[in-house]
Design a protein around this motif. Structure first.
Motif, PDB file in Angstrom:
ATOM      1  N   THR A 102       0.823  -1.206   0.000  1.00 28.55           N
ATOM      2  CA  THR A 102       0.000   0.000   0.000  1.00 28.55           C
ATOM      3  C   THR A 102       0.859   1.259   0.000  1.00 28.55           C
ATOM      4  OG1 THR A 102      -1.804  -1.119   1.162  1.00 28.55           O
ATOM      5  CG2 THR A 102      -1.776   1.287   1.247  1.00 28.55           C
ATOM      6  N   LEU A 103       1.846   1.312   0.861  1.00 30.49           N
ATOM      7  CA  LEU A 103       2.720   2.486   0.924  1.00 30.49           C
ATOM      8  C   LEU A 103       3.427   2.719  -0.406  1.00 30.49           C
ATOM      9  CD1 LEU A 103       4.257   1.952   4.481  1.00 30.49           C
ATOM     10  CD2 LEU A 103       2.700   3.789   3.810  1.00 30.49           C
ATOM     11  N   ILE A 104       3.963   1.636  -0.971  1.00 33.67           N
ATOM     12  CA  ILE A 104       4.659   1.747  -2.263  1.00 33.67           C
ATOM     13  C   ILE A 104       3.666   2.103  -3.364  1.00 33.67           C
ATOM     14  CG2 ILE A 104       5.971   0.494  -4.023  1.00 33.67           C
ATOM     15  CD1 ILE A 104       7.142  -1.208  -1.729  1.00 33.67           C
ATOM     16  N   GLY A 105       2.496   1.431  -3.352  1.00 36.06           N
ATOM     17  CA  GLY A 105       1.508   1.646  -4.401  1.00 36.06           C
ATOM     18  C   GLY A 105       0.941   3.045  -4.434  1.00 36.06           C
ATOM     19  N   VAL A 106       0.574   3.565  -3.273  1.00 37.53           N
ATOM     20  CA  VAL A 106       0.029   4.926  -3.210  1.00 37.53           C
ATOM     21  C   VAL A 106       1.105   5.939  -3.580  1.00 37.53           C
ATOM     22  CG1 VAL A 106      -1.022   6.667  -1.701  1.00 37.53           C
ATOM     23  CG2 VAL A 106      -1.735   4.279  -1.533  1.00 37.53           C
ATOM     24  N   ASP A 107       2.335   5.661  -3.172  1.00 35.28           N
ATOM     25  CA  ASP A 107       3.445   6.537  -3.541  1.00 35.28           C
ATOM     26  C   ASP A 107       3.645   6.549  -5.059  1.00 35.28           C
ATOM     27  OD1 ASP A 107       5.957   8.101  -2.924  1.00 35.28           O
ATOM     28  OD2 ASP A 107       6.858   6.342  -3.866  1.00 35.28           O
ATOM     29  N   ARG A 108       3.624   5.368  -5.684  1.00 34.46           N
ATOM     30  CA  ARG A 108       3.775   5.295  -7.142  1.00 34.46           C
ATOM     31  C   ARG A 108       2.609   5.982  -7.845  1.00 34.46           C
ATOM     32  NH1 ARG A 108       8.005   4.235  -5.708  1.00 34.46           N
ATOM     33  NH2 ARG A 108       9.389   2.475  -6.173  1.00 34.46           N
ATOM     34  N   SER A 109       1.416   5.842  -7.285  1.00 37.18           N
ATOM     35  CA  SER A 109       0.235   6.480  -7.871  1.00 37.18           C
ATOM     36  C   SER A 109       0.341   7.998  -7.816  1.00 37.18           C
ATOM     37  CB  SER A 109      -1.026   6.031  -7.128  1.00 37.18           C
ATOM     38  OG  SER A 109      -2.176   6.647  -7.659  1.00 37.18           O
ATOM     39  N   SER A 110       0.904   8.497  -6.718  1.00 38.68           N
ATOM     40  CA  SER A 110       1.019   9.953  -6.556  1.00 38.68           C
ATOM     41  C   SER A 110       1.994  10.574  -7.547  1.00 38.68           C
ATOM     42  CB  SER A 110       1.464  10.283  -5.122  1.00 38.68           C
ATOM     43  OG  SER A 110       2.776   9.815  -4.885  1.00 38.68           O
ATOM     44  N   THR A 111       2.898   9.771  -8.104  1.00 40.50           N
ATOM     45  CA  THR A 111       3.881  10.288  -9.070  1.00 40.50           C
ATOM     46  C   THR A 111       3.563   9.839 -10.502  1.00 40.50           C
ATOM     47  OG1 THR A 111       5.336   8.387  -8.640  1.00 40.50           O
ATOM     48  CG2 THR A 111       5.716  10.388  -7.341  1.00 40.50           C
ATOM     49  N   SER A 112       2.341   9.323 -10.718  1.00 37.47           N
ATOM     50  CA  SER A 112       1.921   8.870 -12.055  1.00 37.47           C
ATOM     51  C   SER A 112       0.848   9.801 -12.613  1.00 37.47           C
ATOM     52  CB  SER A 112       1.373   7.438 -11.991  1.00 37.47           C
ATOM     53  OG  SER A 112       2.354   6.544 -11.500  1.00 37.47           O
ATOM     54  N   ASP A 113       0.856   9.976 -13.920  1.00 36.65           N
ATOM     55  CA  ASP A 113      -0.115  10.864 -14.564  1.00 36.65           C
ATOM     56  C   ASP A 113      -1.464  10.204 -14.767  1.00 36.65           C
ATOM     57  OD1 ASP A 113       1.780  12.904 -14.741  1.00 36.65           O
ATOM     58  OD2 ASP A 113       2.538  12.152 -16.672  1.00 36.65           O
ATOM     59  N   ASP A 114      -1.500   8.878 -14.852  1.00 35.93           N
ATOM     60  CA  ASP A 114      -2.764   8.166 -15.031  1.00 35.93           C
ATOM     61  C   ASP A 114      -2.676   6.788 -14.393  1.00 35.93           C
ATOM     62  OD1 ASP A 114      -1.644   6.267 -17.045  1.00 35.93           O
ATOM     63  OD2 ASP A 114      -1.568   8.057 -18.300  1.00 35.93           O
ATOM     64  N   ILE A 115      -3.817   6.117 -14.309  1.00 34.22           N
ATOM     65  CA  ILE A 115      -3.901   4.824 -13.627  1.00 34.22           C
ATOM     66  C   ILE A 115      -3.062   3.766 -14.330  1.00 34.22           C
ATOM     67  CG2 ILE A 115      -5.465   2.973 -12.932  1.00 34.22           C
ATOM     68  CD1 ILE A 115      -7.658   5.089 -12.636  1.00 34.22           C
ATOM     69  N   GLN A 116      -3.063   3.784 -15.650  1.00 36.21           N
ATOM     70  CA  GLN A 116      -2.315   2.777 -16.400  1.00 36.21           C
ATOM     71  C   GLN A 116      -0.818   2.848 -16.098  1.00 36.21           C
ATOM     72  OE1 GLN A 116      -4.043   0.464 -18.120  1.00 36.21           O
ATOM     73  NE2 GLN A 116      -2.075  -0.610 -18.221  1.00 36.21           N
ATOM     74  N   LYS A 117      -0.282   4.055 -16.011  1.00 34.30           N
ATOM     75  CA  LYS A 117       1.136   4.207 -15.675  1.00 34.30           C
ATOM     76  C   LYS A 117       1.413   3.743 -14.255  1.00 34.30           C
ATOM     77  CE  LYS A 117       2.281   7.985 -18.846  1.00 34.30           C
ATOM     78  NZ  LYS A 117       2.720   9.396 -18.962  1.00 34.30           N
ATOM     79  N   ALA A 118       0.469   4.024 -13.353  1.00 34.06           N
ATOM     80  CA  ALA A 118       0.636   3.603 -11.966  1.00 34.06           C
ATOM     81  C   ALA A 118       0.646   2.073 -11.861  1.00 34.06           C
ATOM     82  CB  ALA A 118      -0.485   4.172 -11.108  1.00 34.06           C
ATOM     83  N   ILE A 119      -0.269   1.417 -12.592  1.00 33.68           N
ATOM     84  CA  ILE A 119      -0.328  -0.040 -12.587  1.00 33.68           C
ATOM     85  C   ILE A 119       0.961  -0.627 -13.147  1.00 33.68           C
ATOM     86  CG2 ILE A 119      -1.457  -2.042 -13.650  1.00 33.68           C
ATOM     87  CD1 ILE A 119      -4.100  -0.537 -13.412  1.00 33.68           C
ATOM     88  N   SER A 120       1.477   0.004 -14.201  1.00 31.68           N
ATOM     89  CA  SER A 120       2.733  -0.462 -14.803  1.00 31.68           C
ATOM     90  C   SER A 120       3.880  -0.390 -13.795  1.00 31.68           C
ATOM     91  CB  SER A 120       3.048   0.381 -16.034  1.00 31.68           C
ATOM     92  OG  SER A 120       4.263  -0.019 -16.624  1.00 31.68           O
ATOM     93  N   LYS A 121       3.939   0.691 -13.045  1.00 32.94           N
ATOM     94  CA  LYS A 121       4.985   0.837 -12.036  1.00 32.94           C
ATOM     95  C   LYS A 121       4.821  -0.196 -10.920  1.00 32.94           C
ATOM     96  CE  LYS A 121       5.703   5.850 -12.580  1.00 32.94           C
ATOM     97  NZ  LYS A 121       5.601   7.163 -11.913  1.00 32.94           N
ATOM     98  N   LEU A 122       3.553  -0.491 -10.568  1.00 31.90           N
ATOM     99  CA  LEU A 122       3.279  -1.405  -9.469  1.00 31.90           C
ATOM    100  C   LEU A 122       3.571  -2.858  -9.825  1.00 31.90           C
ATOM    101  CD1 LEU A 122      -0.013   0.073  -8.017  1.00 31.90           C
ATOM    102  CD2 LEU A 122       2.161  -0.128  -6.848  1.00 31.90           C
ATOM    103  N   SER A 123       3.509  -3.186 -11.109  1.00 33.83           N
ATOM    104  CA  SER A 123       3.743  -4.566 -11.526  1.00 33.83           C
ATOM    105  C   SER A 123       5.120  -5.056 -11.089  1.00 33.83           C
ATOM    106  CB  SER A 123       3.607  -4.689 -13.048  1.00 33.83           C
ATOM    107  OG  SER A 123       2.283  -4.399 -13.450  1.00 33.83           O
ATOM    108  N   ILE A 124       6.091  -4.150 -11.085  1.00 31.57           N
ATOM    109  CA  ILE A 124       7.460  -4.498 -10.673  1.00 31.57           C
ATOM    110  C   ILE A 124       7.480  -4.951  -9.213  1.00 31.57           C
ATOM    111  CG2 ILE A 124       9.815  -3.614 -10.399  1.00 31.57           C
ATOM    112  CD1 ILE A 124       9.176  -1.590 -12.603  1.00 31.57           C
ATOM    113  N   VAL A 125       6.576  -4.384  -8.411  1.00 35.14           N
ATOM    114  CA  VAL A 125       6.505  -4.731  -6.990  1.00 35.14           C
ATOM    115  C   VAL A 125       5.669  -5.983  -6.779  1.00 35.14           C
ATOM    116  CG1 VAL A 125       5.749  -3.928  -4.716  1.00 35.14           C
ATOM    117  CG2 VAL A 125       6.748  -2.305  -6.347  1.00 35.14           C
ATOM    118  N   PHE A 126       4.555  -6.106  -7.499  1.00 33.19           N
ATOM    119  CA  PHE A 126       3.594  -7.170  -7.248  1.00 33.19           C
ATOM    120  C   PHE A 126       4.057  -8.544  -7.712  1.00 33.19           C
ATOM    121  CE2 PHE A 126       0.680  -3.889  -6.125  1.00 33.19           C
ATOM    122  CZ  PHE A 126      -0.299  -4.505  -5.354  1.00 33.19           C
TER     123      PHE A 126
END
Length: 222
Positions: A144-168
């Protein structure tokens, strides 16, 4: 704390507005928690499903937390509120953790009820479940901490999901390996792997809570 609760309540209201997603989530909980045990799927599948499904939802919720606000053009309104930056961040995190936790507990309790009614033993005792719950909580918190942080630095949901895939993906693989070791009764390897991973998670969580979040200001979310 009041500000965090305010953000949390806002997120809950938004969640219940989407009836389609709510119905889908309830059906998935019933499918994993009731139908799968009735079909006598092995415990590795059941235990993995009880964790992997909430984590899958968590991925979407965290990705949507701030990136969704940017897509909907509501981020400026959110940031113009008197709520502190850290409270905004923790309020979003609180929604993700509570929602995923409720999903996990609902599935696991349903599984236990089905197992008790069918007189089929579960390959896990009380203390092992407590240990699994502690580990799962730290996974939820870290993701959650990593995900919300990545979301806050992403322009859209798709980019945020892409960043999160590396963690998940590593976490998904870890969980599958862990439960395979557990169901094969390789307890020393299971406990050792859990302990190492728990230390890593505690380190990640401590970094975010005590260092990174303290430095967040309004400009961080833009």
């Amino acid at each position: 704390m009041n500000e965090i609760e305010t953000v949390f309540r806002m997120q809950i209201k938004e969640y219940f507005k989407d009836k389609g997603a709510l119905i889908f989530h309830l059906c998935a909980v019933v499918l994993i928690g009731i139908v799968a045990p009735v079909l006598r799927m092995n415990d590795t599948v059941l235990l993995s499903g009880s964790i992997l499904f909430p984590l899958t939802l968590l991925k979407q919720w965290t990705a949507n937390s701030f990136a969704g606000e940017k897509e909907m053009k509501t981020i400026e309104t959110l940031l113009s509120s008197p709520i502190k930056s850290r409270s905004l961040f923790y309020g979003k995190c609180m929604f993700c953790i509570v929602s995923s936790g409720v999903c996990y507990l609902s599935i696991f309790i349903l599984m236990l009820l089905v197992k008790s009614f069918t007189n089929e033993p579960f390959q896990i005792n009380f203390w092992e479940w407590v240990g699994m719950l502690i580990l799962f909580f730290h996974i939820l918190l870290a993701v959650t901490l990593i995900g919300v942080d990545r979301s806050s630095t992403s322009d859209d949901i798709q980019k945020a999901i892409s960043k999160l895939s590396i963690v998940f993906y590593p976490i998904y693989i870890y969980i599958v390996i862990l439960f395979n070791l557990f169901t094969q009764h390789l307890m020393v390897a299971t406990y050792l792997l859990s302990a190492v991973f728990l230390v890593v998670l505690v380190g990640v969580n401590s970094f975010f809570i005590f260092i990174k979040v303290k430095k967040m200001d309004r400009s961080y979310f833009l």
